[in-house]
Enzyme design. Structure first.
Site, PDB file in Angstrom:
ATOM      1  N   HIS A 264       0.862  -1.176   0.000  1.00 40.46           N
ATOM      2  CA  HIS A 264       0.000   0.000   0.000  1.00 40.46           C
ATOM      3  C   HIS A 264       0.907   1.237   0.000  1.00 40.46           C
ATOM      4  O   HIS A 264       1.956   1.257   0.648  1.00 40.46           O
ATOM      5  CB  HIS A 264      -0.915   0.019   1.230  1.00 40.46           C
ATOM      6  CG  HIS A 264      -2.140  -0.846   1.051  1.00 40.46           C
ATOM      7  ND1 HIS A 264      -2.846  -1.370   2.106  1.00 40.46           N
ATOM      8  CD2 HIS A 264      -2.768  -1.269  -0.089  1.00 40.46           C
ATOM      9  CE1 HIS A 264      -3.863  -2.079   1.624  1.00 40.46           C
ATOM     10  NE2 HIS A 264      -3.839  -2.042   0.305  1.00 40.46           N
TER      11      HIS A 264
ATOM     12  N   ASP B 168       1.065   4.172   1.281  1.00 39.77           N
ATOM     13  CA  ASP B 168       1.541   4.904   2.466  1.00 39.77           C
ATOM     14  C   ASP B 168       2.651   4.145   3.199  1.00 39.77           C
ATOM     15  O   ASP B 168       3.160   4.616   4.213  1.00 39.77           O
ATOM     16  CB  ASP B 168       0.371   5.247   3.417  1.00 39.77           C
ATOM     17  CG  ASP B 168      -0.429   4.040   3.858  1.00 39.77           C
ATOM     18  OD1 ASP B 168      -0.445   3.029   3.131  1.00 39.77           O
ATOM     19  OD2 ASP B 168      -1.053   4.106   4.928  1.00 39.77           O
TER      20      ASP B 168
ATOM     21  N   HIS C 232      -4.351  -8.387   6.241  1.00 38.68           N
ATOM     22  CA  HIS C 232      -4.700  -7.063   5.731  1.00 38.68           C
ATOM     23  C   HIS C 232      -5.343  -7.236   4.354  1.00 38.68           C
ATOM     24  O   HIS C 232      -5.507  -8.364   3.891  1.00 38.68           O
ATOM     25  CB  HIS C 232      -3.407  -6.229   5.682  1.00 38.68           C
ATOM     26  CG  HIS C 232      -3.638  -4.765   5.506  1.00 38.68           C
ATOM     27  ND1 HIS C 232      -4.627  -4.066   6.147  1.00 38.68           N
ATOM     28  CD2 HIS C 232      -2.974  -3.836   4.764  1.00 38.68           C
ATOM     29  CE1 HIS C 232      -4.562  -2.795   5.791  1.00 38.68           C
ATOM     30  NE2 HIS C 232      -3.570  -2.631   4.950  1.00 38.68           N
TER      31      HIS C 232
HETATM   32 ZN   LIG Z   1      -2.296  -0.845   4.347  1.00 41.82          ZN
END
Ligand SMILES: [Zn+2]
Length: 304
Positions: free
Chosen positions: A62, A64, A140
């Site tokens: 991801h 970030d 996740h």
């Molecule tokens: Zn994430």
């Protein structure tokens, strides 16, 4: 052991907040964990020398947690870096970086070595002279690992007065610290336990972000000295945490309490909350020693 938080907020940027990245220093070895956008600026701001970073661990792909990687890799090249750079991350990370390097015609002065991860089980991925690192499989929206850093036990500690009393020559000390017994001139064997104390206690650090509440990691992180666990939401948004596969501050506290860790550091707060103190308060309802991560904050640990 020293932990420097370069950034610990989730998703969208704000003026003074940075996405996830942190530097862990153990016995002089420096490890970069996650590399959100702006990481190289944060490294500069916190006066961490780029050349000391030889290993970068990326939890998941991801943005970030990894959009800062290409900038950092490219800067290392501009600085004419020579030592190899090892990158540990999910399968696909090599393509992700190499595409960007190729399209931008970026040529590096050093070797990039990728260690792609795809196992769903904990796996040892690095062992240096002083530290071992293993993955902590997390849960996740995409494939994600946490990382467990363990200082390796050192040598046994010599009982110098005993050694001198027995007139044992210094030349033998090297093997004695490794656990060897000693045979005296008389033929008598002295057990190592009579000549040494066990090695000094070592420190350990577990990084767990991003993840849904996942109690089955407790066994692997049992008794770690420091646990960084994501707390994207508060309990009032537990449904959102569930939907987005993140944790609440209370859930992070439950993991810390079940694993009997020494200290819990919270981070990865959603931008919707104004006051991070609420995260601490909520986690403290289940676990005593809670700290809050913030950009630029340093945590230092010594053995008692
Ligand atoms: Zn994430």
């Amino acid at each position: 052991m020293e932990l420097c938080i370069l950034g610990c907020h989730s998703a969208t940027p704000k003026a003074s907040l940075n996405p996830t990245s942190q530097v862990l220093e153990v016995n002089g070895e420096v490890f970069l964990i996650d590399c959100g956008e702006g990481t190289q600026v944060q490294l500069r701001r916190n006066r961490i020398r780029f050349s000391r970073i030889k290993h970068i661990f990326i939890s998941h792909l991801h943005g970030d947690h990894c959009f800062g990687l290409i900038g950092l890799i490219s800067t290392f090249g501009l600085l004419n870096r020579q030592p190899d750079l090892n990158i540990y991350g999910p399968k696909g990370i090599e393509n992700f970086i190499k595409h960007q390097l190729a399209l931008t015609k970026t040529h590096l002065s050093y070797q990039l070595i990728f260690h792609e991860l795809e196992s769903e089980e904990p796996k040892k991925i690095l062992e240096t002279e002083k530290v071992s690192v293993e993955t902590i499989p997390l849960q996740h929206r995409i494939y994600t690992n946490g990382f467990l850093f363990k200082e390796k036990p050192g040598d046994r500690q010599l009982l110098l007065d005993v050694l001198q009393e027995l007139s044992i020559e210094k030349a033998y000390y090297k093997s004695i610290v490794k656990g060897k017994d000693v045979k005296l001139a008389s033929g008598k064997i002295i057990k190592n336990e009579e000549l040494t104390l066990p090695p000094k206690k070592t420190l350990s650090y577990a990084f767990c972000s991003d993840t849904a509440f996942k109690p089955d990691i407790v066994k692997q992180i049992q008794d770690v000295d420091v646990l960084y666990h994501e707390a994207t939401f508060l309990e009032k948004h537990e449904d959102l945490a569930y939907k987005t596969m993140h944790s609440t501050a209370k859930q992070a506290g439950i993991i810390a309490q079940k694993a009997k860790v020494g200290e819990l550091i919270l981070g990865h707060y959603s931008a919707r909350y104004r006051d991070t103190e609420d995260f601490k308060e909520e986690a403290e309802t289940v676990f005593d020693n809670v700290k809050l991560a913030s950009s630029g904050k340093k945590f230092t640990y010594h053995l008692a």
